[in-house]
Design a protein around this motif. Sequence first.
Motif, PDB file in Angstrom:
ATOM      1  N   SER A 183     -48.503 -34.577  23.931  1.00 27.24           N
ATOM      2  CA  SER A 183     -47.646 -35.354  24.820  1.00 27.24           C
ATOM      3  C   SER A 183     -48.514 -36.091  25.830  1.00 27.24           C
ATOM      4  CB  SER A 183     -46.659 -34.433  25.549  1.00 27.24           C
ATOM      5  OG  SER A 183     -45.787 -35.178  26.364  1.00 27.24           O
ATOM      6  N   ALA A 184     -48.076 -37.293  26.203  1.00 34.30           N
ATOM      7  CA  ALA A 184     -48.762 -38.068  27.241  1.00 34.30           C
ATOM      8  C   ALA A 184     -47.710 -38.659  28.154  1.00 34.30           C
ATOM      9  CB  ALA A 184     -49.614 -39.169  26.616  1.00 34.30           C
ATOM     10  N   GLY A 185     -47.850 -38.434  29.464  1.00 34.83           N
ATOM     11  CA  GLY A 185     -46.897 -38.950  30.440  1.00 34.83           C
ATOM     12  C   GLY A 185     -47.144 -40.421  30.740  1.00 34.83           C
ATOM     13  N   THR A 186     -46.638 -40.873  31.866  1.00 29.50           N
ATOM     14  CA  THR A 186     -46.719 -42.283  32.217  1.00 29.50           C
ATOM     15  C   THR A 186     -48.162 -42.760  32.372  1.00 29.50           C
ATOM     16  OG1 THR A 186     -44.668 -41.920  33.460  1.00 29.50           O
ATOM     17  CG2 THR A 186     -45.752 -44.030  33.767  1.00 29.50           C
ATOM     18  N   SER A 187     -49.074 -41.866  32.755  1.00 31.84           N
ATOM     19  CA  SER A 187     -50.466 -42.241  33.001  1.00 31.84           C
ATOM     20  C   SER A 187     -51.282 -42.411  31.730  1.00 31.84           C
ATOM     21  CB  SER A 187     -51.151 -41.192  33.892  1.00 31.84           C
ATOM     22  OG  SER A 187     -50.521 -41.119  35.145  1.00 31.84           O
ATOM     23  N   GLY A 188     -50.711 -42.041  30.591  1.00 34.33           N
ATOM     24  CA  GLY A 188     -51.509 -42.083  29.380  1.00 34.33           C
ATOM     25  C   GLY A 188     -50.728 -42.523  28.168  1.00 34.33           C
ATOM     26  N   LEU A 189     -51.398 -42.435  27.028  1.00 34.65           N
ATOM     27  CA  LEU A 189     -50.809 -42.888  25.778  1.00 34.65           C
ATOM     28  C   LEU A 189     -51.384 -42.036  24.655  1.00 34.65           C
ATOM     29  CD1 LEU A 189     -50.395 -46.504  24.568  1.00 34.65           C
ATOM     30  CD2 LEU A 189     -51.959 -45.052  23.301  1.00 34.65           C
ATOM     31  N   VAL A 190     -50.542 -41.655  23.696  1.00 35.90           N
ATOM     32  CA  VAL A 190     -51.018 -40.980  22.492  1.00 35.90           C
ATOM     33  C   VAL A 190     -50.285 -41.587  21.298  1.00 35.90           C
ATOM     34  CG1 VAL A 190     -49.361 -39.053  22.745  1.00 35.90           C
ATOM     35  CG2 VAL A 190     -51.418 -38.764  21.343  1.00 35.90           C
ATOM     36  N   ARG A 191     -51.043 -42.064  20.314  1.00 34.91           N
ATOM     37  CA  ARG A 191     -50.476 -42.730  19.145  1.00 34.91           C
ATOM     38  C   ARG A 191     -51.132 -42.214  17.867  1.00 34.91           C
ATOM     39  NH1 ARG A 191     -47.121 -46.965  21.342  1.00 34.91           N
ATOM     40  NH2 ARG A 191     -46.525 -45.863  23.244  1.00 34.91           N
ATOM     41  N   SER A 212     -44.035 -50.084  22.795  1.00 33.58           N
ATOM     42  CA  SER A 212     -45.346 -50.537  22.352  1.00 33.58           C
ATOM     43  C   SER A 212     -46.404 -50.110  23.372  1.00 33.58           C
ATOM     44  CB  SER A 212     -45.357 -52.052  22.206  1.00 33.58           C
ATOM     45  OG  SER A 212     -45.200 -52.668  23.484  1.00 33.58           O
ATOM     46  N   GLU A 213     -47.662 -50.347  23.031  1.00 34.91           N
ATOM     47  CA  GLU A 213     -48.735 -50.009  23.967  1.00 34.91           C
ATOM     48  C   GLU A 213     -48.634 -50.833  25.241  1.00 34.91           C
ATOM     49  OE1 GLU A 213     -52.677 -49.495  22.618  1.00 34.91           O
ATOM     50  OE2 GLU A 213     -52.078 -48.937  20.584  1.00 34.91           O
ATOM     51  N   ASP A 214     -48.302 -52.107  25.113  1.00 36.68           N
ATOM     52  CA  ASP A 214     -48.153 -52.949  26.304  1.00 36.68           C
ATOM     53  C   ASP A 214     -47.013 -52.458  27.187  1.00 36.68           C
ATOM     54  OD1 ASP A 214     -50.248 -54.557  25.576  1.00 36.68           O
ATOM     55  OD2 ASP A 214     -49.001 -56.089  24.630  1.00 36.68           O
ATOM     56  N   GLU A 215     -45.913 -52.010  26.553  1.00 37.40           N
ATOM     57  CA  GLU A 215     -44.776 -51.491  27.334  1.00 37.40           C
ATOM     58  C   GLU A 215     -45.154 -50.207  28.062  1.00 37.40           C
ATOM     59  OE1 GLU A 215     -40.996 -53.173  24.704  1.00 37.40           O
ATOM     60  OE2 GLU A 215     -42.017 -51.331  24.109  1.00 37.40           O
ATOM     61  N   LYS A 216     -45.946 -49.357  27.403  1.00 30.94           N
ATOM     62  CA  LYS A 216     -46.365 -48.114  28.057  1.00 30.94           C
ATOM     63  C   LYS A 216     -47.309 -48.404  29.221  1.00 30.94           C
ATOM     64  CE  LYS A 216     -46.168 -43.658  28.390  1.00 30.94           C
ATOM     65  NZ  LYS A 216     -46.919 -42.669  27.581  1.00 30.94           N
ATOM     66  N   LEU A 217     -48.178 -49.400  29.053  1.00 35.49           N
ATOM     67  CA  LEU A 217     -49.073 -49.787  30.143  1.00 35.49           C
ATOM     68  C   LEU A 217     -48.280 -50.320  31.336  1.00 35.49           C
ATOM     69  CD1 LEU A 217     -51.879 -50.285  31.316  1.00 35.49           C
ATOM     70  CD2 LEU A 217     -51.946 -52.449  30.052  1.00 35.49           C
ATOM     71  N   LYS A 218     -47.234 -51.093  31.075  1.00 37.27           N
ATOM     72  CA  LYS A 218     -46.387 -51.597  32.153  1.00 37.27           C
ATOM     73  C   LYS A 218     -45.701 -50.458  32.897  1.00 37.27           C
ATOM     74  CE  LYS A 218     -45.468 -56.183  30.195  1.00 37.27           C
ATOM     75  NZ  LYS A 218     -44.447 -57.087  29.597  1.00 37.27           N
ATOM     76  N   CYS A 219     -45.336 -49.407  32.161  1.00 35.01           N
ATOM     77  CA  CYS A 219     -44.739 -48.233  32.817  1.00 35.01           C
ATOM     78  C   CYS A 219     -45.728 -47.599  33.791  1.00 35.01           C
ATOM     79  CB  CYS A 219     -44.306 -47.210  31.769  1.00 35.01           C
ATOM     80  SG  CYS A 219     -42.906 -47.731  30.763  1.00 35.01           S
ATOM     81  N   PHE A 220     -47.006 -47.537  33.391  1.00 32.03           N
ATOM     82  CA  PHE A 220     -48.031 -46.989  34.282  1.00 32.03           C
ATOM     83  C   PHE A 220     -48.197 -47.884  35.515  1.00 32.03           C
ATOM     84  CE2 PHE A 220     -52.568 -47.459  35.449  1.00 32.03           C
ATOM     85  CZ  PHE A 220     -52.705 -46.266  36.158  1.00 32.03           C
TER      86      PHE A 220
END
Length: 391
Positions: free
Chosen positions: A241-249, A193-201
């Motif tokens: 593609s977006a790495g740990t610093s970003g998000l693409v949905r 999820s978006e929250d999970e990706k933010l936690k990865c950052f």
Amino acid sequence: MKVVDLRNLFTSSNVSLIEFESDRIYYAEEKSEEGHNSLFLLEYNLETRRERIVANYFLTDPAYVQHFFSFPEDIIVVMECGESAVWILRVDKKTGAEKSMARLNFIGAFAECRALDESHVILYTCQNERHRELFREYKKLTGFSRVAYLYDLDEGRYYYIRDPRICNGNVGGLIPYDLDGERQLLVLQPHGSEDEKLKCFQNMRWLGDNINDNVWVCPLLDLIVSVKAGEERVPLELILSAGTSGLVRYVGMDDRSLYFRARYFPTGDQRLCAYDKHSGRRSVAATLSLGQEEEDAMFSIDPQGGHAYRITQEENFCRVTGVMNSKVDARFPSDLGKFVTCVEDRFLITRYILSDEKDSFEFNFIYDVQTGRQKSYECRCAVKGGTIVLY
């Protein structure tokens, strides 16, 4: 604006929207008649305002659930009850004739499905009690927790899919579309999820910069040939593609472009990006970031019309401002629920869901920003162009 009401006001029934085009609507209605459960496949012509029965069936087992997929000439129905078998039916839209019907048995319990075109369906199965040991061995060998099958309706046989980008995904990440008469498949591979990706950052120091959201595309015919040949990697082309610093949905498409919301966590920059289906050109369709002086806001993106809106909360009101393909600037009472979309830059569609431990009730509102008048409907609602369908 046109409102089409498909609700059956005389008989209790369950309506499922199958296809919603500019000139007609296809939908399914399940109801009880004289002690029998019946399933009707129906067509509603928006020009003539007439309904036509495409086909109807007696449902002998109420435990079965139907999944519907529509194509230019056919409707595909997948019927399942969460066990190790499904029925797959293909019906001619014009005549109602059955073009094919088959019972498919597989390993594991049905999880979900998606028809890719008139002849091919992807099905996922998960572990059940009967096949527990087989799934345990399968996961040891492949690392996959689910099995993905490609079923060919014309051949009447299925093939195992081996590519981890599909096996580790779900049907929500498989989006077929047409491009100049050729079927394409968009494959979405977001990381949680978006929250999970933010936690990865936020934990990037330990996790590194290789936790990606990936978007792939492939001609459907190439994918089918590859799967049937037993290849472990189908010929997908990475387009975003977006790495740990970003998000693409992914957020939707229109005739020309695929749309994605991109976010860069270090600065908070957020944009709506367009990918041209023909040229592959990438561009910024709208800026979604908030300036330092702006109030907190959310953004709502229409998945079908390429419209984007900014939603801000005011005292007892919500304000809607168009930021892409819309000039609306209006507000509606907060007690009308959450904003859904806007029609003709005048009619706001909002939704309020009332639920408890047992029941859930959905209310949809049409709010005229010019007159301040509102209409409420206790039902589900779909919107496309200037047409609102109640069902």
